[in-house]
Scaffold this active site. Structure first.
Site, PDB file in Angstrom:
ATOM      1  N   TRP B  99      35.604  29.989  48.649  1.00  0.00           N
ATOM      2  CA  TRP B  99      36.178  31.186  48.023  1.00  0.00           C
ATOM      3  C   TRP B  99      37.688  31.202  48.153  1.00  0.00           C
ATOM      4  CZ3 TRP B  99      32.946  32.734  44.705  1.00  0.00           C
ATOM      5  CH2 TRP B  99      31.575  32.625  44.953  1.00  0.00           C
ATOM      6  N   ASP B 168      40.574  38.791  51.430  1.00  0.00           N
ATOM      7  CA  ASP B 168      39.260  38.920  50.812  1.00  0.00           C
ATOM      8  C   ASP B 168      38.275  39.165  51.949  1.00  0.00           C
ATOM      9  OD1 ASP B 168      36.768  38.597  49.685  1.00  0.00           O
ATOM     10  OD2 ASP B 168      37.163  36.630  48.799  1.00  0.00           O
ATOM     11  N   LYS B 192      27.561  42.595  49.689  1.00  0.00           N
ATOM     12  CA  LYS B 192      27.133  42.059  50.969  1.00  0.00           C
ATOM     13  C   LYS B 192      27.014  43.169  52.020  1.00  0.00           C
ATOM     14  CE  LYS B 192      29.259  37.762  49.579  1.00  0.00           C
ATOM     15  NZ  LYS B 192      28.104  36.871  49.439  1.00  0.00           N
TER      16      LYS B 192
END
Lengths: 355, 355
Positions: B99, B168, B192
């Protein structure tokens, strides 16, 4: 009984809501909800594939087109379209309301925008006749808004043009039969006629899509989503699940042809009541009236406020017109049953007698 | 009983799922679901305001920060950040996994990207020591990924740097106490630890946000969403409602401090079992182990496949490692109860004995 005439997010089919509720915490014996399932799980894979398959069947969409489930609403499409296809090029936009106008505004950031026609001069109460549009010779595409939610107008025929035709169908997709092949791109925020907010359905011709600009951010490139079948990143899984259920419900209820007939009856019933005498009036040019968003006025704003308040006591809610135009607006998408429209018509008769 | 260890979309608190189910078709006596309510309705206005208020309380977020509910996932933030703040400028990225790497790739479309540190050399199994980062003198911001879902690493302390820090936190926001003031921007896909997929929570310093690029598409400008309180266009209403319920559940259960203690116990229990002998092994550098995503291996891929299959028969699902690394991954976000982790540990003991 409550009937919700909200313009969007809007009523969903009762059977769909009840099914989603029943399996909300335990999807088909999985032991948890589909909302909690991985987007790579076999369960969700079946959900998204079925949703796409059902939409293809409903609208008779050929393999020449990709069907995408994106995020960001029509407002994001307003920017993605010129960014992908028309940077530095000429594009035609037909200005028939707030949303058309916003779409054109975003396009101006990237393209040379020709406003081919506009009905702004009469507060968007009509649609400019197609024959009078001032189209460019070299437009990369022509953009229209098929139904104008705020002003209650709707195109009942589409232009036959050389340029690829792009339509924002957020408020009338799935409401009537459609020849997909006439369009390069159709896009729609789901929250009116397809499902909940948070998903944008995009139907895009693959040959047209192949012309996209290079070096775009991955999420802003149609190619990314076409290549990855809308699974480049985590999609809005529950919204896609709801779209699948809505599509299944439409198929089980006769598909788009049956829906169109019902929608014509519902709108006909309501406009007939509005036109019965001068108590109610419709601001929209008769030939351009929308079958989805029926706008009307009473003699004064005070009387309109009284109408809305009293309707609410009868379980008829969401009838206030958009804040930019006032008046009354009844949004009667696929999921609004005929009995709901009849209840509104009955109330309109009663309110006329009493006021 | 099923325990869902999926990395995301992931398990949601049982109490939240049951509440949402109970009021799915009739929200607080409204006669229809919150999913069907207008985003301008008083009901949804209360939902979004409460969700924001609860997040502010949980993370002690001051008025110097805006809390936004956007669409498009972290992947869209990867592009929006450089587009808004660093066009033609230098930015620092720390590469600690897939990511991070994707975030840097998007930034390269707009900015001069300095990869200040990377653990790619050892397949992202550790986090480069902060003291060794090769930071630029003039970085417009420094970007990190606080928890690496795929590789099971997590920053347990954050860098003290001059450049505005952007993180992030998709896979560990709300899992531990946090000093928001150390960050310019925190963003997180909700699927999540916050709610369902389709909503991205962005916590952004307003002074930092004020520096955004001019003439951006409306939906891609942080300023648009700050000015309109995330209601510039129709937001993903049901997802925001779910986030509000999750935040309410966290507050009712002791807030972030209590959650952090539970998360430490859950991860401690699982890593202790992995470390008990050589039957299980954790590929992650011990000091950098994630409390959210616990990755481990068995002796062979065949044995791992047998573990996953047998676990499933015991109701322990979603344990397959990311397709890019294989192995086992147990994602144990806030909503995974301690008994779920204990059930997994019990199964691990049993599987060790039998194999």
């Amino acid at each position: 009984m409550t009937y919700n005439f909200s313009a969007g997010p809007a009523v969903l089919p009762k059977a769909v809501m009840e099914k989603a509720q029943a399996e909300f915490t335990d999807y088909q014996g999985l032991g948890y909800g589909i909302m909690e399932a991985s987007h790579r799980s076999p369960e969700f894979t079946a959900v998204i594939e079925t949703a796409e398959k059902n939409l293809r069947e409903l609208l008779n969409i050929s393999d020449d087109y990709a069907v995408l489930f994106l995020q960001g609403g029509a407002s994001t499409q307003f920017a993605m379209l010129p960014m992908n296809f028309a940077q530095g090029k000429t594009v035609d936009y037909v200005d028939t309301g707030s949303w058309s106008s916003k779409a054109a505004k975003e396009a101006k950031l990237f393209s040379n925008v020709n406003v081919a026609a506009s009905s702004k001069d009469e507060n968007y109460s009509y649609l400019p006749a197609i024959a009078d549009w001032n189209l460019s010779d070299d437009a990369t595409y022509l953009h229209i808004t098929s139904n104008n939610t705020i002003f209650g107008t709707q195109f009942h025929e589409f232009p036959q043009v050389d340029a690829p035709l792009i339509a924002d169908m957020s408020s009338d997709i799935l409401s009537r039969e459609l020849d997909i092949d006439k369009f390069a791109v159709i896009y729609a925020g789901a929250q009116k006629n397809i499902g909940p907010s948070g998903v944008t359905v995009v139907i895009i011709n693959k040959d047209f899509a192949a012309k996209e600009q290079e070096n775009l951010p991955a999420m802003l490139s149609y190619g990314t989503h076409i290549d990855k079948d809308s699974l480049y990143n985590t999609p809005p899984t529950f919204g896609i699940y709801m779209i699948g259920l809505v599509a299944e419900w439409l198929l089980a209820n006769g598909g788009i042809k049956a829906m169109q007939e019902i929608n014509e009856r519902k709108a006909g019933n309501l406009y007939a009541e509005i036109d019965a005498d001068d108590f109610y009036s419709c601001p929209t040019n008769e030939a351009n009236r929308s079958l989805m968003n029926v706008c009307f006025n009473l003699a004064t704003p005070e009387l309109e406020a009284a109408f809305i308040a009293e309707a609410k006591t009868k379980g008829l809610v969401g009838l206030k017109g958009h804040r930019s135009v006032g008046g009354i607006r009844a949004s009667i998408y696929n999921a609004m049953p005929e009995v709901g429209v009849q209840a509104l018509v009955d109330f309109m008769k009663e309110f006329r007698v009493n006021n």
